[in-house]
Design a protein around this motif. Structure first.
Motif, short mmCIF file in Angstrom:
data_model
loop_
_atom_site.label_atom_id
_atom_site.label_comp_id
_atom_site.label_asym_id
_atom_site.label_seq_id
_atom_site.Cartn_x
_atom_site.Cartn_y
_atom_site.Cartn_z
N ASN A 1 -11.77 -3.16 45.12
CA ASN A 1 -10.71 -4.16 45.01
C ASN A 1 -9.58 -3.73 44.09
OD1 ASN A 1 -11.84 -6.47 46.63
ND2 ASN A 1 -13.54 -6.06 45.26
N GLY A 2 -9.64 -2.50 43.60
CA GLY A 2 -8.63 -2.06 42.63
C GLY A 2 -7.46 -1.34 43.28
N ASP A 3 -6.79 -0.53 42.49
CA ASP A 3 -5.58 0.16 42.93
C ASP A 3 -5.94 1.44 43.69
OD1 ASP A 3 -3.23 1.52 43.24
OD2 ASP A 3 -2.82 1.78 41.09
N ALA B 1 -8.52 -4.44 54.62
CA ALA B 1 -8.54 -5.57 53.70
C ALA B 1 -8.92 -6.86 54.42
CB ALA B 1 -7.17 -5.73 53.06
N ASP C 1 -5.05 -13.39 46.94
CA ASP C 1 -4.73 -12.15 46.24
C ASP C 1 -4.83 -10.99 47.21
OD1 ASP C 1 -7.81 -11.31 44.53
OD2 ASP C 1 -7.48 -12.60 46.26
N ARG C 2 -3.70 -10.50 47.63
CA ARG C 2 -3.68 -9.47 48.65
C ARG C 2 -3.44 -8.12 48.02
NH1 ARG C 2 -1.07 -11.33 54.06
NH2 ARG C 2 -2.18 -13.30 54.36
N ASN C 3 -4.34 -7.25 48.24
CA ASN C 3 -4.20 -5.91 47.70
C ASN C 3 -3.52 -5.04 48.74
OD1 ASN C 3 -4.77 -3.17 47.35
ND2 ASN C 3 -6.43 -3.66 45.96
N ARG C 4 -2.32 -4.59 48.42
CA ARG C 4 -1.53 -3.85 49.40
C ARG C 4 -1.96 -2.39 49.53
NH1 ARG C 4 1.18 -6.84 53.00
NH2 ARG C 4 1.20 -8.88 52.05
N THR C 5 -2.87 -1.96 48.67
CA THR C 5 -3.22 -0.53 48.70
C THR C 5 -4.50 -0.25 49.47
OG1 THR C 5 -4.54 -0.58 46.66
CG2 THR C 5 -2.17 -0.28 46.40
N SER C 6 -5.14 -1.29 49.96
CA SER C 6 -6.42 -1.08 50.63
C SER C 6 -6.23 -0.80 52.12
CB SER C 6 -7.29 -2.33 50.46
OG SER C 6 -8.48 -2.17 51.19
N PHE D 1 -11.37 -4.07 51.04
CA PHE D 1 -10.96 -5.02 50.01
C PHE D 1 -11.47 -6.40 50.39
CE2 PHE D 1 -7.89 -8.38 48.99
CZ PHE D 1 -7.78 -8.27 47.62
N ASP E 1 -11.32 -11.07 44.83
CA ASP E 1 -12.22 -11.33 43.71
C ASP E 1 -13.32 -12.33 44.03
OD1 ASP E 1 -10.76 -9.58 42.27
OD2 ASP E 1 -9.53 -11.09 41.25
#
Ligand code: ADP
Ligand code: MG
Length: 725
Positions: free
Chosen positions: A538-540, A468, A460-465, A418, A421
């Motif tokens: 960068n998605g879910d 990251a 913007d922190r993606n918790r699913t990666s 991740f 953006d």
């Protein structure tokens, strides 16, 4: 039984939080590091020339000059004895995944019948524990089981206090006499050497002439559960396996999302305060504490340190927190999935690189040069993660973590990166070779490409990666809470060393062909991003859409430990670790065997406990309830009523008891199937047979738990264990 389960509940309410650490002078600045033989103590206690030599050894990772060993040992011993130490131990990290220690007294009787406390340079630098009982994965025949421990001066020695004395702990590496690593620290130290060499080479090419050394840094966020000790002791599954093999969901669970960051209950906070004081004294900079997602789940996170020290410290954190929990009448659980249906526990490994000039190599800079360096290193890491994704998956593969990875709570089993953006936009524009426009006014020069100023704060922190970029470090989120972190760190270090060297090779080749350094760097960054952009996502990460997309991109999706573990033996893995002298083929083979053995053993123990508890605890309780129902139906009928619904209930209970007994017998049969000598096949087979068979036993037992009289149910329930007041 019943009375006990109930009385535990009322006892918990009566249990008041109390501190077990004496309340005298506890200001953090007064106690921090008081039990650590740190730089300050060395400077103060060693003759100047000895201190200088030792400090140089530590900062350059050199081997110790034998002429100073005796002086250092004597100073360390005097310091420890003043703190009350009577013994020392070479503390090491065998392949069990735990730490090991054998204590020796400083005591030396003299000819007058008196005793001295002595400690020689050789006792400090080398020890000889009997290695025969540690797992070696077949690396050595037991008859030549001579191993030795060697002092690691880069991780400071410390004193651990006990009620009746104190012991000096000396961090060591553990090897065989033929030089093979028998532990987790040795490959970590070797990977640091590889990373330093590759990092220094690249930075020098990029113009950072002051860089002499590069090292990895780590900040390890530790998740855990706390359960009241009395409940714990009544759950043979928790005691034997660290997780509940049975248990119907509790009324509330985590569905209301009210535990995460909620106010910390007094009993828990008191425990946390005790652990923090104990850890501060050991120079372990724990900083953050909070409630986690599931009820009964918490997290502690330290300030990052050099990775070797952070890894040692994480082991101490887990040990100290378990010990102190016991004093508070609680059990600390670090299993990845103690409670089905609730969030599991992971350990985020925040990773970066630093150098001797104090820079964080993953900090996007302000100047064109800093940004060029940042982009080259970022590209290198992305290349490494894509090229060696399977190996990153290997290093987090174990039975406990199979409950998390791929389930919708932890990162998926697909390894991806991740970037956020803003950074992703820059990467995409670089790949296209376009002139990126930015909403930020500032632009910087990367070779011939004009880039907008790099985003400083990546919020913007993606918790699913699983991997990251979080502003100035990467966060590898796929680790299990119980894991020893040396493995993940030395895998990342080695993978990154390989990629840093790749960047250096490419830049040097272009420069030889006449390019300027910055054009050469620009070109390799573009090439690497183009080749490896498939790993950026960068998605879910939890969505089915990503699984499908990842398959299209050709990214590996290794869903279980055996599927992942087999790639440890791939040619690519043997070549990589061999080239950087981190692990030889034999050392990989031994670790691979141990990984599979552990996996098989874990499942076997879980299946034994499942059968036992079903037969000896759950069926008998259900039979009691069945008899109770039958009696009351007979009594009602005798009194002239027609208890229709009760008869249905009895039929349901009887049916479930039958099915439970049958499922237990099916598990017996599954456990008895013959398997050959091939560890991988055995692991696959064990997984395919035992896991579904255990699942069925649990399903029937949990259904009974929902029906049977609460007063009869013999095991503490989820709703009880998870609600610590
Ligand atoms: P979050 O919960 O949002 O993931 P935390 O602030 O709890 O973040 O944890 C971040 C962790 O990352 C901390 O342990 C911190 O010390 C660590 N960290 C910060 N900078 C670095 C770095 N340069 N190298 C390694 N770890 C770092
Ligand atoms: Mg985190």
């Amino acid at each position: 039984m019943t009375a006990t389960r109930k009385s535990i509940g009322s006892n918990i309410a009566a249990r008041t939080a109390k501190s077990y650490v004496p309340a005298e002078a506890q200001a953090v600045q007064d106690i921090y590091g008081m039990y650590v033989f740190n730089d300050g103590v060395m400077r103060q206690r060693l003759p100047k020339d000895v201190y200088k030599k030792l400090a140089k050894t530590i900062s350059n990772h050199d081997s110790l000059d034998p002429s100073i060993a005796d002086t250092v040992a004597a100073a360390m011993k005097d310091w420890a004895v003043e703190l009350g130490a009577t013994h020392y131990t070479h503390w090491f990290h065998p392949l069990t995944g735990m730490t090991a220690e054998k204590h020796d007294a400083f005591l030396t009787p003299d000819e007058n019948g008196r005793a001295l406390q002595q400690f020689s340079g050789t006792s400090l630098t080398q020890g000889e524990p009997d290695a025969s009982s540690f797992p070696s994965g077949g690396i050595r025949a037991t008859f030549e089981a001579r191993g030795y421990t060697a002092w690691d001066p880069t991780s400071p020695a410390f004193v651990r206090m006990n009620a009746n004395g104190a012991t000096l702990f000396i961090p060591t590496a553990f090897c065989s006499y033929t030089g093979e690593a028998l532990d987790k620290k040795t490959p970590l130290l070797r990977s640091e050497a590889a990373l330093s060499k590759a990092g220094t080479r690249l930075l020098k090419i990029l113009g950072s002439s002051a860089t002499e050394k590069v090292y990895s840094t780590a900040g390890l966020e530790q998740e855990y559960f706390l359960v009241d000790m009395e409940y714990y002791n009544q759950r043979p599954d928790l005691v034997a396996t660290g997780r509940t093999l049975f248990g119907a969901a509790s009324y509330k669970g985590q569905s209301m999302d009210d535990h995460y960051f909620g106010s910390i209950k007094n009993r828990i906070l008191t425990y946390m305060e005790d652990t923090e004081k104990a850890l501060y004294k050991l120079g372990i900079p724990v900083k953050t504490r909070h409630n986690e997602v599931a009820p009964g789940q918490y997290e502690v996170a330290p300030v990052f340190e050099s990775a070797n020290v952070a890894v040692d410290h994480n082991m101490v954190v887990m040990e100290v927190m378990k010990e102190i929990a016991a004093k508070h009448g609680m059990k600390m659980l670090v299993h990845e999935k103690p409670f089905a249906g609730l969030n599991g526990s992971g350990k985020h490994c925040n990773w970066s690189m630093g150098d001797n000039t104090g820079q964080n190599l993953l900090e996007p800079g302000k100047t064109p040069h800093d940004n060029l360096q940042f982009m080259v290193i970022l590209a290198a890491i992305i290349r490494g993660v894509d090229k060696y994704a399977k190996l990153l998956r290997v290093t987090v593969a174990h039975a406990g973590n199979d409950h998390r990875l791929g389930a919708n709570e932890a990162p998926p089993a697909i390894i991806s990166v991740f970037l956020g953006d803003e950074l992703n936009r820059i990467v995409q524009e670089l790949i296209k070779g376009a002139k990126p426009g930015g909403k930020d006014a500032g632009t910087i020069q990367l070779g011939s490409t004009v880039l907008p100023a790099l985003p400083k704060d990546n919020t913007d922190r993606n918790r699913t990666s699983p991997f990251a970029f979080t502003g100035n470090k990467f966060e590898f989120r796929a680790l299990g809470a119980s894991q020893h972190v040396a493995g993940p760190v030395f895998f990342i270090n080695t993978i990154v060393a390989d990629s840093l060297d790749y960047m250096s090779d490419q830049i040097e080749a272009s420069m030889k062909a006449g390019s300027s350094m910055s054009d050469a760097a620009d070109k390799v960054v573009k090439d690497v991003f183009s080749t490896h952009q498939r790993v950026i996502f960068n998605g879910d990460g939890y969505s089915q859409a990503w699984e499908d997309e990842a398959a299209k991109r050709g990214l590996p999706n290794l869903k279980s430990t055996p599927e992942a573990a087999k790639h440890f033996m791939d040619d690519e893995s043997i070549e990589l670790f061999g080239r950087y002298k981190v692990l030889s083929k034999g050392e990989i083979e031994s670790r691979y065997n141990i990984k599979l053995e552990n996996y098989i053993l874990t499942l076997e123990i879980e299946s034994n406990a499942t059968r036992d508890m079903a037969r000896n605890i759950i069926v008998p309780a259900a039979l009691k309830y069945q008899a109770e129902l039958a009696n009351s139906i007979n009594a009602a009928a005798a009194a002239g009523s027609t208890p229709k619904a009760q008869k249905n209930l009895l039929a349901k209970v009887t049916g479930l008891i039958d099915q439970l007994i049958e499922a237990t017998e099916a598990l017996d049969a599954a456990a008895e199937t013959e398997h050959g000598h091939d560890a991988l096949k055995t692991a696959m087979h064990t997984r395919e047979t035992l896991i579904p068979a255990m699942g069925l036993v649990r399903e029937k037992a949990d259904a009974l738990e929902a029906l049977v009289d609460d007063a009869i149910w013999p095991l503490p329930k989820y709703r009880e264990m998870l609600m610590l007041s």
